[in-house]
Write an enzyme that holds these catalytic residues in place. Structure first.
Site, PDB file in Angstrom:
ATOM      1  N   TYR A  86       0.823  -1.213   0.000  1.00 48.93           N
ATOM      2  CA  TYR A  86       0.000   0.000   0.000  1.00 48.93           C
ATOM      3  C   TYR A  86       0.859   1.266   0.000  1.00 48.93           C
ATOM      4  CZ  TYR A  86      -4.175  -2.827   0.535  1.00 48.93           C
ATOM      5  OH  TYR A  86      -5.174  -3.731   0.313  1.00 48.93           O
ATOM      6  N   HIS A 116     -16.145  -2.501  -4.028  1.00 46.21           N
ATOM      7  CA  HIS A 116     -15.619  -3.160  -5.239  1.00 46.21           C
ATOM      8  C   HIS A 116     -16.667  -4.078  -5.861  1.00 46.21           C
ATOM      9  CE1 HIS A 116     -11.842  -1.458  -4.097  1.00 46.21           C
ATOM     10  NE2 HIS A 116     -11.737  -2.190  -3.004  1.00 46.21           N
ATOM     11  N   HIS A 139     -11.891  -5.729   1.831  1.00 48.21           N
ATOM     12  CA  HIS A 139     -11.200  -5.854   3.121  1.00 48.21           C
ATOM     13  C   HIS A 139     -12.115  -6.454   4.182  1.00 48.21           C
ATOM     14  CE1 HIS A 139      -8.535  -2.479   1.411  1.00 48.21           C
ATOM     15  NE2 HIS A 139      -8.254  -3.653   0.893  1.00 48.21           N
TER      16      HIS A 139
HETATM   17 FE   LIG Z   1      -7.167  -4.355  -3.853  1.00 44.38          FE
END
Ligand SMILES: [Fe+2]
Length: 469
Positions: free
Chosen positions: A201, A330, A359
């Site tokens: 990240y 998503h 997540h």
């Molecule tokens: Fe991702």
């Protein structure tokens, strides 16, 4: 007129009943949405001076040491590490209790990203190793030497037991550290990790501060220097930043994390396969072209018929963006790839698909949605014993926090979902049975918050659904 009115009312009633039945098929018998109560805290990255990011002492000491499988069969290990002061040696010195010390030579590379210049990134493959053997290895020869070890997998075969760990979307927050620790202390800990994408990240920082790639490499070394992590590329590996002149996707990732893609006839490091023990693992890329005629499509089309279930009964697919996801995050991002490849997954009886990206945690029933052809309107996932179970394991703990918002009601295909950080293990017992367990970080190390006995789709294709029928 009255007659027409009656028939249209009857038709409307039939449509209403049909609609009700169809909606029942979609929403009823949904699985479990966990009611686990967790402390709501912001997920923040560990500061740069955290002990887990410590630079090893000594001149030009190797850091960020990591290993992955180095060939398709498991007789090679790819060792990577970074030196900072100068390139130093590319040599890996290695030995087992049954062999003398040997050396293997590799290559070194560097890259620039905006105003960042990487250290010297070394990649050396050790080949012709014996199966199921503990090897010690040393890097940093000529300067500061550091020693590690790994155990090679058993020889590929249909009844070879093997345990994989599953981690996704890890990042480098305090929660990421908890997830990794929880995995390390799990008594059923894996012998290798299947990592489903989104590593550091670093791209969440201004100018994708690549220093955060280095800290991630040092943070994860305590596991990945000793057991291979099998890499999948996620969206946080793309690092596409034309606004700062960085127009080559995957630049930091491809310099730092090498995979043995050529060994499986792949032409790019984003899709490839390996065999390990009794498993055949296919890694796909959600962020490379996958439409018809593309390199990934052509590779997968040729790859699936090559899987010999008498040799490797367990067919596992890794990708980053899930195809079946009932969170409001998503949502449907994996849909176009599902349309392309799902019929193949059903035809070749994939046992399980692991993805990340969302997540949170979710496990599906065995379902498929392959009947739709634009004109027939059949677009509801149905139970299908030839289909894989889809597991989202993007709950590694990164700084973006948990995905807590779910679509309601829970779709029928969703067996269990929970917004908690954790990891999973896939414990293959023999050619017919594997025990799968998901471990949330808040629990004791041996506790599985969700579990399932997998029955192999080739050798034991009976219903292994966990829902109340
Ligand atoms: Fe991702």
């Amino acid at each position: 007129m009255a007659k027409i009115g009656t028939s249209s009312r009857v038709a409307a009633a039939i449509v209403a009943v049909l609609g009700f039945v169809l909606s029942l098929a979609v929403v009823c018998n949904g699985g479990k949405t966990s009611s686990f109560v967790r402390k709501v805290e912001k997920t923040v990255d560990m500061p740069l001076d955290s002990d887990v990011f410590k630079v090893p002492p000594g001149y030009n000491a190797p850091q960020q040491v990591h290993i992955t499988q180095g060939d398709q069969l498991g007789k090679a290990v790819l060792v990577s590490w970074v030196t900072v002061e100068e390139p130093g040696s590319n040599t890996v010195l290695y030995w087992s209790a049954y062999s003398k010390k040997q050396k293997s030579e590799g290559k070194v590379t560097t890259y620039k990203f905006y105003n960042y210049t990487s250290g010297y990134i070394h990649h050396t493959t050790i080949r012709n190793l014996k199966f199921n053997t503990k090897y010690y290895y040393v890097v940093g020869i000529g300067h500061t030497e550091r020693q590690f070890w790994f155990i090679t997998p058993p020889e590929v075969g249909p009844d070879v037991p093997y345990t994989f760990g599953l981690i996704g979307d890890l990042g480098q927050s305090f929660d990421s550290n908890k997830t990794l620790t929880h995995y390390e202390l799990n008594p059923q800990k894996g012998q290798a990790v299947l990592f489903v994408g989104d590593l550091s990240y670093a791209d969440n920082y201004p100018n994708h501060d690549n220093v955060r790639w280095d800290t991630w490499g040092r943070f994860t070394e305590r596991s990945v220097a000793y057991q291979p992590w099998i890499w999948t590329a996620g969206n946080h590996e793309i690092d596409f930043a034309p606004e700062i002149g960085e127009t080559k996707p995957f630049k930091p990732y491809t310099h730092r994390y090498h995979v043995p893609y050529k060994a499986s006839g792949s032409t790019a490091p984003f899709w490839y396969s390996i065999k390990r023990a009794s498993a055949y693992i296919i890694v796909l890329s959600s962020y490379s072209a996958y439409g018809k005629y593309t390199p990934q499509y052509k590779w997968l089309e040729q790859e699936l018929p090559k899987v010999n279930r008498s040799e490797t009964p367990w067919l596992i697919v890794l990708m980053h963006s899930p195809w079946y996801n009932s969170y409001n995050y998503h949502y449907m991002e994996g849909e176009t790839m599902r349309v392309m490849y799902e019929p193949w997954f059903v035809k070749y009886k994939v046992d399980v698909v692991f993805a990340g990206h969302v997540h949170a945690y979710e496990r599906s029933e065995r379902i498929s949605n392959v009947a739709y052809n634009i004109v027939n309107g059949i677009c509801i996932p149905v139970k299908d014993q030839s289909a894989p179970v889809y597991i989202t394991i993007g709950d590694g703990g990164n700084l973006e926090g948990l995905a807590t918002n779910m679509t309601e009601p829970q779709p029928a295909y969703s067996a269990y979902r929970e917004a908690s950080f954790g990891h999973a293990t896939f414990d293959i017992k023999n050619r017919t049975h594997a025990y799968y367990g998901w471990h949330r970080n808040q629990d004791g190390y041996a506790v599985t918050a969700d579990s399932m006995w997998f029955f192999n789709r080739y050798y034991h294709p009976v219903d292994d659904s966990t829902s109340a029928q």
